[in-house]
Motif scaffolding. Structure first.
Motif, PDB file in Angstrom:
ATOM      1  N   UNK A  14       1.294  -0.871  -0.002  1.00 33.08           N
ATOM      2  CA  UNK A  14       0.055   0.021   0.334  1.00 33.08           C
ATOM      3  C   UNK A  14       0.794   1.761  -0.117  1.00 33.08           C
ATOM      4  N   UNK A  15       0.644   2.155  -0.436  1.00 36.84           N
ATOM      5  CA  UNK A  15       1.441   3.527  -0.709  1.00 36.84           C
ATOM      6  C   UNK A  15       1.461   3.926   0.433  1.00 36.84           C
ATOM      7  N   UNK A  16       2.701   4.653   0.987  1.00 32.27           N
ATOM      8  CA  UNK A  16       2.390   5.623   1.782  1.00 32.27           C
ATOM      9  C   UNK A  16       1.775   5.752   2.932  1.00 32.27           C
ATOM     10  N   UNK A  33      -1.511  -7.945  -4.453  1.00 29.32           N
ATOM     11  CA  UNK A  33      -2.457  -6.598  -5.445  1.00 29.32           C
ATOM     12  C   UNK A  33      -1.773  -5.406  -4.210  1.00 29.32           C
ATOM     13  N   UNK A  34      -1.995  -4.299  -5.595  1.00 28.25           N
ATOM     14  CA  UNK A  34      -1.064  -2.731  -4.504  1.00 28.25           C
ATOM     15  C   UNK A  34      -2.261  -2.354  -4.647  1.00 28.25           C
ATOM     16  N   UNK A  60       3.177  -4.323   3.389  1.00 27.61           N
ATOM     17  CA  UNK A  60       3.984  -3.609   3.209  1.00 27.61           C
ATOM     18  C   UNK A  60       3.249  -2.375   2.765  1.00 27.61           C
ATOM     19  N   UNK A  61       4.425  -1.175   2.949  1.00 29.21           N
ATOM     20  CA  UNK A  61       3.926  -0.033   3.397  1.00 29.21           C
ATOM     21  C   UNK A  61       4.827   0.715   2.416  1.00 29.21           C
ATOM     22  N   UNK A  62       5.245   1.279   1.023  1.00 29.56           N
ATOM     23  CA  UNK A  62       5.735   1.685   0.042  1.00 29.56           C
ATOM     24  C   UNK A  62       5.127   2.422  -1.232  1.00 29.56           C
ATOM     25  N   UNK A  63       5.945   3.687  -1.597  1.00 30.27           N
ATOM     26  CA  UNK A  63       5.801   4.265  -2.729  1.00 30.27           C
ATOM     27  C   UNK A  63       6.362   3.506  -4.197  1.00 30.27           C
ATOM     28  N   UNK A 116      12.323  11.415   0.671  1.00 27.28           N
ATOM     29  CA  UNK A 116      12.065  10.212  -0.237  1.00 27.28           C
ATOM     30  C   UNK A 116      10.577   9.471   0.536  1.00 27.28           C
ATOM     31  N   UNK A 117      10.853  10.083   1.425  1.00 28.70           N
ATOM     32  CA  UNK A 117       9.208   9.849   2.155  1.00 28.70           C
ATOM     33  C   UNK A 117       8.525  10.767   2.621  1.00 28.70           C
ATOM     34  N   UNK A 118       7.207  10.369   3.076  1.00 25.55           N
ATOM     35  CA  UNK A 118       6.393  11.565   3.008  1.00 25.55           C
ATOM     36  C   UNK A 118       6.138  11.307   4.746  1.00 25.55           C
TER      37      UNK A 118
END
Length: 297
Positions: free
Chosen positions: A95-97, A138-139, A123-126, A220-222
């Motif tokens: 999942x984003x951000x 899925x994302x 997991x959490x990422x951009x 590079x991170x929210x």
């Protein structure tokens, strides 16, 4: 080893592009995986995989066999779970951000209670995720999607705002319009796709205007972007939900509300080369319903 396990192993090897990764996924040794595929190829009288030191890819016969096997395994999983009335297995979701923590995580206990035989690796990422190669089911992503082979279901859009801390605004002044930003600074959010900081974006008379301000700090991170904004390092843009607590406490202040960025699309994606399994289907339906109150159509 039985034929069903051999089919599952073969499909996983093609998906992951690796004997070692596929063997680890299925809880078996690399030598056992190799022996199983060799036995399968002998039984079929056909070579299914090209093997090199760098990659594993299907032969033309292997590609056709892979497509049939994925359909067979998906139908079998669907039949099993339809008969039992439950979904089971492990689901990998990226999942984003902060969407995961802010919007999805609070509802996950109820979702898992409804599906006691299902577990989730969240997991959490951009960054870009290769779903097939990395074994991700899925994302959930924010932003305009690049062309890909994945199926994308657009869930809605989320409001974006521009913020700065009171200390920053006291030092640099309150900007009133995008054409009056001379002397201001932004916190440079580095794109995972281009490696360059993203410009600020504003809507002026229905048109999108991009402004690249000086950025003495690149992130590079929210979460780091928001933290730097609180410290007065520059202006920042992000979805409103990320700044809800900061806006309420006064740690951050919205500026140029009349020129907000274009709302950001939120989508859920999954591979199009496989049947949508029951566990993915129930998660996609749940995520769609869970995110709906936060999104505009």
């Amino acid at each position: 080893m039985d034929r069903l396990t051999a089919l599952e192993l073969f499909v996983r090897i093609v998906d992951r592009g690796s004997f070692s990764a596929a063997a680890a996924d299925l809880g078996m040794s690399r030598p056992a995986a190799t022996a199983t595929i060799q036995a399968l190829e002998r039984r079929l009288g056909a070579r299914l995989l090209h093997r090199t030191t760098r990659q594993v890819r299907p032969t033309s016969e292997g590609d056709a066999y892979y497509r049939r096997c994925t359909a067979i395994l998906a139908d079998l999983e669907d039949a099993d779970q339809t008969a039992s009335g439950t979904v089971s297995g492990r689901l990998r979701v990226d999942v984003a951000g902060s969407l995961a923590r802010t919007m999805l995580l609070p509802g996950l206990p109820d979702f898992l209670a409804q599906h006691p035989r299902l577990s989730i690796h969240l997991s959490e990422g951009e960054r870009y995720v290769d779903l097939v190669r990395e074994g991700v089911d899925c994302v959930v992503r924010a932003g305009t999607l690049a062309d890909s082979s994945m199926v994308a279901r657009r869930l809605g859009t989320i409001e974006e705002i521009t913020c700065a801390s009171p200390a920053y605004l006291e030092r640099y002044g309150v900007p009133l319009a995008p054409d009056r930003l001379a002397g201001h600074q932004m916190i440079g959010f580095v794109s995972s796709r281009t490696g360059r900081p993203l410009p600020l974006e504003f809507t002026v008379d229905g048109a999108v205007v991009e402004v690249a301000l000086p950025a003495r700090l690149l992130v590079s991170g929210a979460d780091m972007s928001a933290a730097a904004a609180r410290l007065g390092c520059g202006m920042v843009q992000a979805p409103r939900y990320r700044f809800a607590d900061d806006l309420a406490s006064g740690a951050l202040v919205e500026v140029m509300a009349d020129y907000r960025p274009v709302p950001t699309p939120i989508s859920i994606l999954f591979p199009d080369n496989r049947h949508l399994s029951p566990k993915v289907r129930v998660f996609v339906d749940w995520a769609t319903e869970t995110l709906a109150p936060f999104l505009s159509r």
